[in-house]
Design an enzyme around this catalytic site. Sequence first.
Site, PDB file in Angstrom:
ATOM      1  N   ASN A   1     -15.049  13.058 -16.546  1.00 46.28           N
ATOM      2  CA  ASN A   1     -15.255  12.552 -17.628  1.00 46.28           C
ATOM      3  C   ASN A   1     -14.243  11.360 -18.045  1.00 46.28           C
ATOM      4  O   ASN A   1     -14.565  10.366 -18.939  1.00 46.28           O
ATOM      5  CB  ASN A   1     -15.478  13.390 -18.740  1.00 46.28           C
TER       6      ASN A   1
ATOM      7  N   ASP B   1     -12.031   7.378 -21.652  1.00 46.68           N
ATOM      8  CA  ASP B   1     -13.121   7.833 -21.386  1.00 46.68           C
ATOM      9  C   ASP B   1     -14.082   7.014 -20.443  1.00 46.68           C
ATOM     10  O   ASP B   1     -14.574   5.990 -20.534  1.00 46.68           O
ATOM     11  CB  ASP B   1     -13.826   8.075 -22.620  1.00 46.68           C
TER      12      ASP B   1
ATOM     13  N   ASP C   1     -15.609  19.839 -15.190  1.00 45.30           N
ATOM     14  CA  ASP C   1     -15.134  20.077 -16.488  1.00 45.30           C
ATOM     15  C   ASP C   1     -15.698  18.918 -17.305  1.00 45.30           C
ATOM     16  O   ASP C   1     -16.123  18.019 -17.130  1.00 45.30           O
ATOM     17  CB  ASP C   1     -13.724  19.781 -16.113  1.00 45.30           C
TER      18      ASP C   1
ATOM     19  N   HIS D   1     -19.197  16.077 -22.554  1.00 46.60           N
ATOM     20  CA  HIS D   1     -18.727  14.912 -22.895  1.00 46.60           C
ATOM     21  C   HIS D   1     -19.405  13.708 -22.187  1.00 46.60           C
ATOM     22  O   HIS D   1     -18.978  12.873 -22.327  1.00 46.60           O
ATOM     23  CB  HIS D   1     -17.293  14.957 -22.992  1.00 46.60           C
TER      24      HIS D   1
ATOM     25  N   GLU E   1     -18.864  23.091 -17.096  1.00 49.56           N
ATOM     26  CA  GLU E   1     -18.223  23.600 -18.490  1.00 49.56           C
ATOM     27  C   GLU E   1     -18.918  22.977 -19.500  1.00 49.56           C
ATOM     28  O   GLU E   1     -18.668  21.757 -19.863  1.00 49.56           O
ATOM     29  CB  GLU E   1     -16.625  23.178 -18.575  1.00 49.56           C
TER      30      GLU E   1
END
Length: 424
Positions: free
Chosen positions: A59, A118, A148, A152, A181
């Site tokens: 991410n 990001d 992970d 997001h 996650e």
Amino acid sequence: MTMGAIARRITRVITAVVCVAVSVGVSVATLHVPTREGGGERFNPARYRSDVIADTVINHTTGVDKTQGTGTAGSPYDNKGDFPEAGYTPSDFHAPCSIWTYRDAESVWNCQVSGLQDLDTSSPHVRDVLSDYFVKLLDYGVAGFRVDAVKHMPPEDVLAIKKLVAKKSGRSMNDIWWTQEVIGDNAEAAEIQPRNYLKTGQVNEFQYAYRLKSLFSNSLAGGSLSIKDIPQNITDSGKASVFVTNWDTERNNMTLTYKDGDAYRLANAFMLAYPYGAPNVFSGYEFHDTDSGASGATATSVPDIDCSKDSGWSCTERWPDVHGMVGWHNVAGDAPLSDWQDDGDNMIAFGRGGRAFIAINNSVRTRTVTYHTALPAGEYCDVYASADCSGSVHVRFDGDATLTVPAGSAVAFHIAATPYTVRQ
């Protein structure tokens, strides 16, 4: 160390793990318990398979507070989005912004987590780079991935990336083990809840770990939620990846940790015995505060794990009780929950059909109880107590077994561990 040297080291590590007949599968931070063929025949360690699961961060990249620098493999970067070795330029990142609320999915998906640049995972170029990364790891020999910070990223982006990985690697989507996650919180936006990511793979079920802490810290069967009903109103078993603790939750007091002693051991035993989710056993190192690192670690390196006494590493997967329960889990296989018995408080027992049985004593005194099991009459090894069958269990012809279970301990046995099989 160059990128080529890192690749060679990764390949050597994976080859060493996969080629050795051991009873557990080890990843960077978790032990994913592999499946075992059969379950009724004599125990044979060579029938276990060891898998390496890679922990992947897709991410975001480095923090914007670092204007520029060089990674440990010698690759340069800056806070404008220039990562020449990876092939990223500023256009591959979302415009800088901070997540202002978790009630707004667009903010969570498109803004920076803790000031980290990001990536725009809707970009075809970003998806191409990331999918190449996954395929390279598969070529090295990893069996799957823990991804992970998935919440997001929009669910459709994550699914698109996995589809590309499958296409490029020539694999089926279902043949790539993939757990994500996604920390569920009902106060957050509906679009970022775990259920939205189930098309791509499993999700980490954090509520399971939180519930384990509450139950083993209070009463297993005497509270508002009995441990028998722990999967109530959470992710379906086939899509859930579960753990007692992980490297984040152990530091914020949300879950049980090695510091909880017997309760932590018993929670791991329960997780490996109860038929819910894909269990992951966490191994790490001792810590004293939120930011504690491994003993001897520097800003750019971590020493090899040392599992010797007083080394500072927990090496949970090597504990005799956990090691024994991994075998128990594999022998139980897909057998259903059976013969549940409890005292309405902190003494519980249950079986998995006619394959395995466990009694857990989370109280402060030794208990001797007669339980009914579905196992054939005979002598069995207590795999929670030891690997050498120094603790044994007798099951009578009616299926009953009288067990003396020490305080804060368990008795666990299964059809593949008997005094005869241990001698072979």
